[in-house]
Design a protein around this motif. Structure first.
Motif, PDB file in Angstrom:
ATOM      1  N   ILE A  40       0.857  -1.185   0.000  1.00 60.08           N
ATOM      2  CA  ILE A  40       0.000   0.000   0.000  1.00 60.08           C
ATOM      3  C   ILE A  40       0.890   1.232   0.000  1.00 60.08           C
ATOM      4  O   ILE A  40       2.005   1.209   0.545  1.00 60.08           O
ATOM      5  CB  ILE A  40      -0.948   0.011   1.220  1.00 60.08           C
ATOM      6  N   LEU A  41       0.424   2.289  -0.661  1.00 61.66           N
ATOM      7  CA  LEU A  41       1.137   3.558  -0.704  1.00 61.66           C
ATOM      8  C   LEU A  41       0.118   4.664  -0.488  1.00 61.66           C
ATOM      9  O   LEU A  41      -0.842   4.786  -1.248  1.00 61.66           O
ATOM     10  CB  LEU A  41       1.839   3.742  -2.044  1.00 61.66           C
ATOM     11  N   VAL A  42       0.311   5.446   0.560  1.00 68.10           N
ATOM     12  CA  VAL A  42      -0.622   6.515   0.927  1.00 68.10           C
ATOM     13  C   VAL A  42       0.149   7.830   1.009  1.00 68.10           C
ATOM     14  O   VAL A  42       1.228   7.884   1.599  1.00 68.10           O
ATOM     15  CB  VAL A  42      -1.286   6.227   2.289  1.00 68.10           C
ATOM     16  N   ASP A  43      -0.398   8.875   0.391  1.00 67.73           N
ATOM     17  CA  ASP A  43       0.147  10.215   0.567  1.00 67.73           C
ATOM     18  C   ASP A  43      -0.533  10.824   1.785  1.00 67.73           C
ATOM     19  O   ASP A  43      -1.723  11.173   1.739  1.00 67.73           O
ATOM     20  CB  ASP A  43      -0.098  11.075  -0.669  1.00 67.73           C
ATOM     21  N   GLN A  44       0.199  10.929   2.886  1.00 65.70           N
ATOM     22  CA  GLN A  44      -0.403  11.421   4.117  1.00 65.70           C
ATOM     23  C   GLN A  44      -0.733  12.904   4.025  1.00 65.70           C
ATOM     24  O   GLN A  44      -1.717  13.365   4.603  1.00 65.70           O
ATOM     25  CB  GLN A  44       0.531  11.177   5.305  1.00 65.70           C
ATOM     26  N   SER A  45       0.060  13.672   3.288  1.00 62.56           N
ATOM     27  CA  SER A  45      -0.139  15.107   3.215  1.00 62.56           C
ATOM     28  C   SER A  45      -1.474  15.473   2.588  1.00 62.56           C
ATOM     29  O   SER A  45      -2.122  16.438   2.991  1.00 62.56           O
ATOM     30  CB  SER A  45       1.011  15.755   2.440  1.00 62.56           C
ATOM     31  N   SER A  46      -1.894  14.715   1.573  1.00 55.18           N
ATOM     32  CA  SER A  46      -3.165  15.003   0.903  1.00 55.18           C
ATOM     33  C   SER A  46      -4.238  13.971   1.202  1.00 55.18           C
ATOM     34  O   SER A  46      -5.335  14.031   0.641  1.00 55.18           O
ATOM     35  CB  SER A  46      -2.954  15.064  -0.614  1.00 55.18           C
ATOM     36  N   ASN A  47      -3.919  12.999   2.082  1.00 48.46           N
ATOM     37  CA  ASN A  47      -4.876  11.938   2.430  1.00 48.46           C
ATOM     38  C   ASN A  47      -5.355  11.167   1.205  1.00 48.46           C
ATOM     39  O   ASN A  47      -6.546  10.883   1.064  1.00 48.46           O
ATOM     40  CB  ASN A  47      -6.080  12.523   3.180  1.00 48.46           C
ATOM     41  N   THR A  48      -4.426  10.846   0.312  1.00 48.94           N
ATOM     42  CA  THR A  48      -4.788  10.152  -0.917  1.00 48.94           C
ATOM     43  C   THR A  48      -4.172   8.758  -0.953  1.00 48.94           C
ATOM     44  O   THR A  48      -2.982   8.586  -0.703  1.00 48.94           O
ATOM     45  CB  THR A  48      -4.303  10.932  -2.155  1.00 48.94           C
ATOM     46  N   LEU A  49      -5.003   7.773  -1.268  1.00 48.00           N
ATOM     47  CA  LEU A  49      -4.514   6.419  -1.504  1.00 48.00           C
ATOM     48  C   LEU A  49      -3.975   6.354  -2.921  1.00 48.00           C
ATOM     49  O   LEU A  49      -4.713   6.529  -3.884  1.00 48.00           O
ATOM     50  CB  LEU A  49      -5.646   5.408  -1.315  1.00 48.00           C
ATOM     51  N   LEU A  50      -2.673   6.120  -3.066  1.00 52.67           N
ATOM     52  CA  LEU A  50      -2.052   6.119  -4.382  1.00 52.67           C
ATOM     53  C   LEU A  50      -2.004   4.732  -5.011  1.00 52.67           C
ATOM     54  O   LEU A  50      -2.134   4.592  -6.226  1.00 52.67           O
ATOM     55  CB  LEU A  50      -0.625   6.671  -4.285  1.00 52.67           C
ATOM     56  N   TYR A  51      -1.800   3.725  -4.188  1.00 46.90           N
ATOM     57  CA  TYR A  51      -1.635   2.377  -4.732  1.00 46.90           C
ATOM     58  C   TYR A  51      -1.954   1.353  -3.663  1.00 46.90           C
ATOM     59  O   TYR A  51      -1.641   1.557  -2.482  1.00 46.90           O
ATOM     60  CB  TYR A  51      -0.189   2.180  -5.209  1.00 46.90           C
ATOM     61  N   ALA A  52      -2.566   0.264  -4.073  1.00 45.22           N
ATOM     62  CA  ALA A  52      -2.815  -0.845  -3.153  1.00 45.22           C
ATOM     63  C   ALA A  52      -2.852  -2.147  -3.929  1.00 45.22           C
ATOM     64  O   ALA A  52      -3.466  -2.234  -4.988  1.00 45.22           O
ATOM     65  CB  ALA A  52      -4.120  -0.652  -2.393  1.00 45.22           C
ATOM     66  N   LYS A  53      -2.185  -3.131  -3.385  1.00 44.15           N
ATOM     67  CA  LYS A  53      -2.175  -4.474  -3.964  1.00 44.15           C
ATOM     68  C   LYS A  53      -2.411  -5.472  -2.837  1.00 44.15           C
ATOM     69  O   LYS A  53      -1.565  -5.628  -1.954  1.00 44.15           O
ATOM     70  CB  LYS A  53      -0.834  -4.748  -4.652  1.00 44.15           C
ATOM     71  N   ALA A  54      -3.579  -6.094  -2.832  1.00 45.40           N
ATOM     72  CA  ALA A  54      -3.946  -7.038  -1.772  1.00 45.40           C
ATOM     73  C   ALA A  54      -3.611  -6.473  -0.392  1.00 45.40           C
ATOM     74  O   ALA A  54      -2.950  -7.150   0.415  1.00 45.40           O
ATOM     75  CB  ALA A  54      -3.255  -8.382  -1.983  1.00 45.40           C
ATOM     76  N   PRO A  55      -4.056  -5.241  -0.077  1.00 44.38           N
ATOM     77  CA  PRO A  55      -3.608  -4.595   1.166  1.00 44.38           C
ATOM     78  C   PRO A  55      -4.152  -5.217   2.436  1.00 44.38           C
ATOM     79  O   PRO A  55      -3.648  -4.925   3.522  1.00 44.38           O
ATOM     80  CB  PRO A  55      -4.130  -3.165   1.004  1.00 44.38           C
ATOM     81  N   ASP A  56      -5.164  -6.078   2.322  1.00 44.38           N
ATOM     82  CA  ASP A  56      -5.746  -6.712   3.507  1.00 44.38           C
ATOM     83  C   ASP A  56      -5.327  -8.165   3.662  1.00 44.38           C
ATOM     84  O   ASP A  56      -5.871  -8.886   4.496  1.00 44.38           O
ATOM     85  CB  ASP A  56      -7.273  -6.604   3.448  1.00 44.38           C
ATOM     86  N   GLN A  57      -4.372  -8.600   2.866  1.00 48.56           N
ATOM     87  CA  GLN A  57      -3.866  -9.970   2.988  1.00 48.56           C
ATOM     88  C   GLN A  57      -2.910 -10.039   4.172  1.00 48.56           C
ATOM     89  O   GLN A  57      -1.890  -9.348   4.207  1.00 48.56           O
ATOM     90  CB  GLN A  57      -3.161 -10.386   1.705  1.00 48.56           C
TER      91      GLN A  57
END
Length: 371
Positions: free
Chosen positions: A21-38
């Motif tokens: 998972i990749l999150v931009d904390q400054s703008s609260n944006t989810l940039l990328y996720a691959k099976a993030p709940d596995q």
């Protein structure tokens, strides 16, 4: 802290990690996720939660940095020199201040420091694990369970990339004053010089935390935070076959945050985004306005797969007060993944209508319903 609800796999980024998972904390944006709940075994990444639980105790005044804890024989044998793992080389029955134990825990990844902190704060590793899990629940880490403060293999122990990103965001927002420990390059305690064991430090520009893990079934994992030019991103990943592959994947994800995305201002704070229906008022609808500047990172080269949606539970019931929280704006990415969300407020006051106006509202609802 933004809590991504849905996975979003953008075409502009890719990783060899099994889960990421990749999150931009400054703008609260989810940039990328691959099976993030596995789920995967945390390994030494459990120590990040151990640190957070100790930070909480310090902030609450339960203990101070000068509080002394005694090294038990269990801590010495299990995490000290006899264990042949990462250790502070603390002597059995010696007393160590929390401030020094935190350096051992975070900088040198010391297992004896983790156990001494756990026993000192909660009486045992098992009791401390209950604290860790209580904090995980409070942070919304829905697919995480900790069994001990070290990350030693244990039945049921698990984390996810999404949950780890929430933990990193919590430390950054609530314990910024202690976050510097994660980038401290070295420390000397009891005349023993020890270097930082975080394999990412010094290898990624702007990276200043948090840690790495490894387990037999889950492979190599990592949790990092990077700040450049006022922007901060958090990345978590696992399932890599080697430390070299893990570092390469971390670099790919982090660099993509700057190379593949551009910050876009969609709405200024106070700008009208949508309207909400109102029941029983002097007006049938009220404007919904952005509570803050809506700045979203979107991929370079086109956003055809992205849509905006205003969401609220309605109709709103009069009277309606201006500035009340009424819903949220969502940016939907590929496969309707929620990549950004921000609150919407009512933009004006709506007084309660007259008896005839309320009656007419009732007739309209009966005949047509509320859309």
């Amino acid at each position: 802290m933004f809590s991504p609800q849905d996975a979003a796999a953008q075409d502009v980024l890719a990783t060899k990690a099994v889960t990421a998972i990749l999150v931009d904390q400054s703008s609260n944006t989810l940039l990328y996720a691959k099976a993030p709940d596995q789920p995967f075994e945390p390994g030494s990444l459990a120590k990040v939660m151990t640190a957070a639980a100790v930070f909480d105790a310090l902030k609450a005044g339960e203990v101070t940095p000068e509080t002394l804890y005694t090294v038990s024989e269990h801590a010495w044998r299990t995490g000290g020199a006899p264990s042949r793992g990462a250790t502070m080389f603390a002597s059995v029955k010696s007393q160590i201040a929390i401030s020094d134990l935190l350096q051992g825990l975070i900088v040198h990844n010391a297992n004896d420091a983790a156990i001494v902190l756990a026993e000192g704060l909660a009486g045992s590793e098992e009791a401390f694990a209950e604290r860790m899990n209580a904090l995980a629940t409070r942070l919304g880490m829905k697919n995480t369970h900790f069994a001990n403060p070290t990350g030693y293999p244990a039945p049921g122990a698990k984390v996810t990339a999404r949950d780890l990103s929430l933990l990193a965001g919590y430390i950054l927002s609530e314990h910024k004053d202690r976050y510097g420990l994660f980038s401290q390059p070295e420390f000397t305690w009891n005349n023993i010089f020890q270097r930082a064991k975080n394999p990412f430090l010094g290898n990624v520009t702007g990276l200043d935390g948090l840690g790495a893990g490894q387990s037999e079934p889950g492979g190599f994992s990592g949790l990092v935070s990077v700040e450049r030019d006022g922007r901060r991103v958090i990345a978590a990943l696992s399932g890599l076959p080697s430390d070299k592959a893990r570092l390469a994947s971390v670099k790919d994800l982090v660099e993509g945050a700057w190379d593949a995305f551009t910050l876009n201002r969609l709405f200024d704070a106070g700008a009208q985004v949508a309207s909400a229906r109102v029941f029983g008022g002097t007006a049938g609808e009220v404007p919904l306005v952005a509570a803050q500047n809506v700045d979203v990172l979107l991929p370079n080269g086109g956003t055809m797969n992205y849509r905006l949606r205003a969401v609220y539970e309605g109709p709103l019931i009069a009277p309606v007060e201006k500035g009340a929280l009424a819903g949220e704006i969502r940016v939907l990415g590929p496969d309707d993944a929620v990549v950004y969300r921000a609150p919407l407020l009512t933009g004006s006051d709506i007084r309660e209508g007259t008896l005839s106006q309320r009656a007419m509202n009732g007739v309209r609802q009966l005949l047509f319903g509320w859309l």
